[in-house]
Design an enzyme around this catalytic site. Sequence first.
Site, PDB file in Angstrom:
ATOM      1  N   SER A   1      36.023  59.360  68.474  1.00 39.91           N
ATOM      2  CA  SER A   1      35.722  60.525  69.286  1.00 39.91           C
ATOM      3  C   SER A   1      34.214  60.796  69.298  1.00 39.91           C
ATOM      4  CB  SER A   1      36.536  61.726  68.774  1.00 39.91           C
ATOM      5  OG  SER A   1      36.593  62.747  69.740  1.00 39.91           O
TER       6      SER A   1
ATOM      7  N   ASP B   1      42.271  60.511  72.550  1.00 41.09           N
ATOM      8  CA  ASP B   1      41.385  60.699  71.401  1.00 41.09           C
ATOM      9  C   ASP B   1      41.869  59.966  70.148  1.00 41.09           C
ATOM     10  OD1 ASP B   1      39.980  62.008  69.130  1.00 41.09           O
ATOM     11  OD2 ASP B   1      39.256  63.370  70.684  1.00 41.09           O
TER      12      ASP B   1
END
Length: 290
Positions: free
Chosen positions: A49, A163
């Site tokens: 991320s 993510d």
Amino acid sequence: MWRKVSKKTQRPRLALALSGGAARGIAHVGVMKVFKEEGIPVDFVAGTSAGALVGGALASGMPLEEIEDIGRSLRWKDLGRMTLSRLGVQSSARMEEYIRERFPVTRFEEMPIPFAAVATDLHTGGAVVMRDAGDAAFAIRASCALPGWYVPAVDEAGRQLVDGGLVANLPTSVARSLGAEVVVAVDVNYEGAKFLGSPTSILGVLLQTFIVVQRTAVAHQRQIADVCISPPVGHIRWDEMQRADEFIAAGVEAARAAIPTIRELLEPHTAEEPNWFHLRRARDKQTAKD
């Protein structure tokens, strides 16, 4: 006759494992600043991320001063735009464009520092580690695609990627798999959410529950790192990009405290020493520090 012992030594290779954490990921820049000032080499980078975005910039050969400037000026509008899709509030295609415009290179195989980005396969729930070859700009976008907010990124195989923090918010094992003998993990979520206090609503309870679950999942990854750097940013919300100066300062503070241990772990060892011997020596030194 005694065998002549080689005096040739080699430095252990170091990997950075950079956690997700939205705006808190700017603290990774502070850690990198200290590494540069202290002459600590980085041989590999793995990121999830926000850690993938910052780590990818470093691995691409972008000067640290430029990374810091981006960290101070970046805003959410640079990363996404509203969409009519039923799969998310925003498209993160703008993030991919932003990366292509600024990174010196955007192919894994062209990066000066070997790099890996972690995403999650929304269908299987498994980790997707992107490395070695291919489009790093897309990989970083996928690693940052917060489900529910950003529309999943679809790869060439048709997988919906979101993510990587769902499966490996602190990619220590991925960093180790790149070939590192020493892994330094930077966990910007370690302090949780001090700004929340005790939950006073259902949403508060759910958020605290998510934090507890994520901390439990990350605990193993922290254990297999040789050094864990935990910038003290628990008092700052994940969306406060405008507080970049505080994030960077926190990263600098935490990294400086870890430098003596890192220097010990990077002591050269003779070529005759097997890898397992050096790893045990490194773990013993870290245990003694804890």
